[in-house]
Write an enzyme that holds these catalytic residues in place. Structure first.
Site, PDB file in Angstrom:
ATOM      1  N   VAL A  17     -74.766  13.265 -44.880  1.00 61.45           N
ATOM      2  CA  VAL A  17     -75.950  12.702 -44.230  1.00 61.45           C
ATOM      3  C   VAL A  17     -77.138  13.650 -44.388  1.00 61.45           C
ATOM      4  CG1 VAL A  17     -76.926  11.910 -42.038  1.00 61.45           C
ATOM      5  CG2 VAL A  17     -74.534  11.407 -42.597  1.00 61.45           C
ATOM      6  N   LYS A 106     -71.999  11.361 -32.410  1.00 63.32           N
ATOM      7  CA  LYS A 106     -71.451  10.523 -31.330  1.00 63.32           C
ATOM      8  C   LYS A 106     -70.419  11.265 -30.501  1.00 63.32           C
ATOM      9  CE  LYS A 106     -68.584   8.708 -34.904  1.00 63.32           C
ATOM     10  NZ  LYS A 106     -69.374   9.211 -36.037  1.00 63.32           N
ATOM     11  N   GLU A 130     -80.104   7.000 -32.566  1.00 60.11           N
ATOM     12  CA  GLU A 130     -79.826   5.693 -33.185  1.00 60.11           C
ATOM     13  C   GLU A 130     -78.672   5.780 -34.183  1.00 60.11           C
ATOM     14  OE1 GLU A 130     -81.774   2.320 -32.881  1.00 60.11           O
ATOM     15  OE2 GLU A 130     -79.680   2.172 -33.439  1.00 60.11           O
ATOM     16  N   LYS A 206     -68.160   5.465 -29.323  1.00 59.68           N
ATOM     17  CA  LYS A 206     -69.286   4.551 -29.483  1.00 59.68           C
ATOM     18  C   LYS A 206     -69.342   3.553 -28.325  1.00 59.68           C
ATOM     19  CE  LYS A 206     -69.154   5.168 -34.455  1.00 59.68           C
ATOM     20  NZ  LYS A 206     -68.418   4.757 -35.669  1.00 59.68           N
ATOM     21  N   GLY A 309     -71.860   6.068 -44.099  1.00 62.47           N
ATOM     22  CA  GLY A 309     -72.407   6.359 -45.420  1.00 62.47           C
ATOM     23  C   GLY A 309     -73.613   7.268 -45.295  1.00 62.47           C
TER      24      GLY A 309
END
Lengths: 443, 443
Positions: A17, A106, A130, A206, A309
């Site tokens: 990322v 998370k 987000e 989540k 991803g």
């Protein structure tokens, strides 16, 4: 137009990322400047190992192992390193030095979110996240802002791409769980140790974030009921298909009545469940994610896209970065928690759903009557019975007497009544084994 | 917690949406106060006729015919009366008296948005309009904020519920357009004069708003290429189904290369198109809406839900109201336009898509060769040909010679080349009529 000084952005983490965040930030610098009203200056990328390979070609001089110095000079700190420590300490350092924080972490938010949000509130800093739920899919902002004038009743989320890939492959190809997991690992969807995905830990994190946000209350990770997909066999999936259902690992957040106080409380839970093939969630294939939201006025909404991803998660991180940077330039609120509601967290036993119970039973007269009697004794009303779909398929090795598979679908029943029913069924002489108990969701 | 004075909210319009906004605001006053950090006080509802029936039971004393006095005392003005005037004048009055505005008025924004946003910018007021596109579906905020760090490549939207209801009924029941429209009217989905829906005017307004927002540029309503669904017959829908497609009225916003300058420009267009049955948009049934967004980093996202209805639209209005009210209490940016990009608006002739051309042809030797020759002459490459699906179904009354239906699917081709091809086909002796020309989208 007023000229602002550069907004200084520190990036913690240069993995899948992080490298994409840096690449997009450098490649589209002009567009970011136009959207924010000031240039975004990437001051550095803190990594553990300067020589590790990167998924994007980035200037060598940006990399540093000195995260703390990098944080000190930043207006905004992006944390995409993952894990609890040192991510937690770095974020606290950033908040205390007056920076806003963008994180995709998370696991950290689900375990230490309260601490981080409290620290941020104390100094007026903002934490944006987000990217922490459902990758690129905008779900935090819609829940926080767009639905702020509505009352969310229930969320059904496919929020773990690895398990959705596996269950989808079992459904479409008839693959076994082991084979589908091996393919997922080979394709890079599953980690070497797939526990976090397969056993529902990732989905539970989540679910805790989604429930807290949707119901404006604090839902601790420990309170999330969690069941993974290890018990889902190809037989389960095939029986589900024949009955018009598909098995999905769902994160469920729901307003429910507290059976003790009569007040409204929150149930948050993760388990593999049956979803009708007509439901929009049934069409979520491969490693995609989707969050289905039912609100009082808005009705049913669905948010669909890639759940993970590098570039996809980077998109969500960069959207938050633009919001944070605009706040630096023109002011405004961030993405802080809204936990004013203080709703009760309800136990699993208060949940009401329909169930499909699959039993391996002796193929003898009177079995159906004794099974049906157990349901009746516990006040659980039976909606459908399917017998013999597999002949001896559900049989126990070494068992001399012939066995058959029996699927019993119930009307809506209380979890506690069903649990008692299943215990009693397991005691019956005629029942060789309880093959599976799956809840039906999405009605 | 600091105590703020009430935020004063004026409501213009007491119709389907207005009555639901007022009802929810009064019913959930405590929740709104908790979410905003101050009480929201509904100071009045301006209507034309005090005695008109309302869809919710509301206190009589809230209603007034004096909109201007109501606006004068308001912090936030909600406009849900619809139409251009007096909505435009009232909104300008609200802005000039320092109020923020929440509106669901797509027709007004698409025609006078530039004027309203400029007026708001001058005084630092904000105009919120989540409800103007796709009803309850959060799409404005995701495009404006969540995807602010990404580059939207293309949007395919089903943004008109009436036409989706009609096309879906034609697809699932084989109904004619006239019959499906009659049912839609009876169920209240279509207006007595269905022109705005059927001819694509409503979808074009939404396309203009979506394109402006997604590409950070100004896309005037007049520049949107618009074709309605009047030409879609049950034969068209059936041929599409047999070929694996479904016909949907799409609002398309796309980054394209300007064929003259070589720069990037914007194409915005509305027409009935073929979508593969595998595409997520194909599963959008009845009067539902969905917006499918393709972004550079985020990949494919879809936002799905109810596109209209009183409570649904009220949900979006109230989400905006909470944002506007929070801004009154703690400050922050609103939902203003972002039009820094100044991209060129490209004509329809620059668009490249695949096409399905359906011809009614004479059933004679050599027809296929002459038709194929026309495609070849215009440089349009043919991908598939299906003949005789309907025998004489496409025949012209009074035509003595037998006719057949010919469907030609093309590879991706330029709109201008296709237009020239279709003109030339219509001139062929062997072609009785060009039954339909449909573009294939979503590849």
């Amino acid at each position: 137009m007023i000229e602002y000084r550069n907004v200084r952005v520190a990036l913690l983490g240069g993995g899948t990322v992080g490298a994409q965040v840096a690449r997009l930030l450098l490649e589209h610098a002009d567009e970011f400047a136009a959207r924010v009203g000031a240039s975004l200056e990437l001051t550095g990328i803190a990594v553990r190992n300067l020589d590790a390979p990167r998924s994007a070609d980035l200037p060598k001089e940006l990399f540093t192992t000195d995260a703390e110095s990098l944080i000190l000079g930043a207006d905004i700190v992006i944390e995409v390193m993952g894990g609890i420590e040192p991510a937690r300490s770095y974020i606290l350092q950033a908040i205390n030095s007056g920076a806003d924080v963008v994180t995709a972490n998370k696991a950290l938010l689900a375990t230490h979110g309260t601490e981080l949000f409290a620290a941020a509130e104390q100094v007026g800093a903002q934490v944006y996240y987000e990217a922490a739920v459902a990758g690129a899919i905008p779900i935090i902002r819609p829940l926080r802002d767009s639905l702020a004038g509505d009352r969310v009743k229930r969320i059904l989320g496919i929020v773990n791409g690895t398990t959705n890939f596996i269950l989808d492959m079992m459904d479409t190809d008839g693959a076994s769980l082991e084979h589908a997991l091996a393919v997922a690992t080979e394709l890079g969807y599953a980690e070497a140790d797939p526990t976090a995905d397969i056993d529902g830990y990732d989905a539970a994190q989540k679910a805790s974030l989604l429930a807290s946000l949707a119901f404006h209350t604090n839902v601790p990770l420990e309170s999330v009921h969690r069941e993974g997909i290890r018990g889902v066999t190809s037989q389960t999936v095939e029986l589900a298909r024949k009955a018009g259902y598909v098995v999905k690992l769902l994160a469920i957040c729901e307003r429910l009545t507290d059976l003790v106080t009569g007040e409204e409380g929150v149930s948050t839970r993760v388990y593999p469940a049956l979803i009708s093939r007509d439901h929009p969630l049934a069409a979520v294939h491969k490693a995609n994610n989707a969050v289905f939201v039912e609100a009082e006025a808005a009705g049913s909404l669905m948010f669909y896209g890639a759940g993970a991803g590098g570039p996809e998660t980077a998109s969500a991180v960069l959207g938050d970065l633009v919001s944070a940077a605009r706040r630096h330039v023109i002011g405004g609120p961030g993405m802080g928690e809204s936990t004013h509601a203080n709703m009760a967290i309800l136990p699993m036993s208060f949940v009401t759903t329909r169930y499909h119970v699959t039993l391996s039973v002796l193929d003898e007269p009177g079995v159906l009557a004794s099974v049906a009697g157990v349901f009746k004794d516990h006040g659980v009303s039976v909606e459908l019975v399917e017998q013999g779909l597999y002949g001896n398929g559900g049989g126990v090795h070494g068992e001399s007497r012939p066995t058959a598979t029996l699927v019993i679908g119930t009307h809506a029943a209380l979890e506690s009544d069903l649990a008692a029913t299943v215990s009693a069924l397991a005691q019956l002489d005629a029942v060789s084994s309880v093959v599976s108990v799956l809840r039906v969701e999405g009605a």
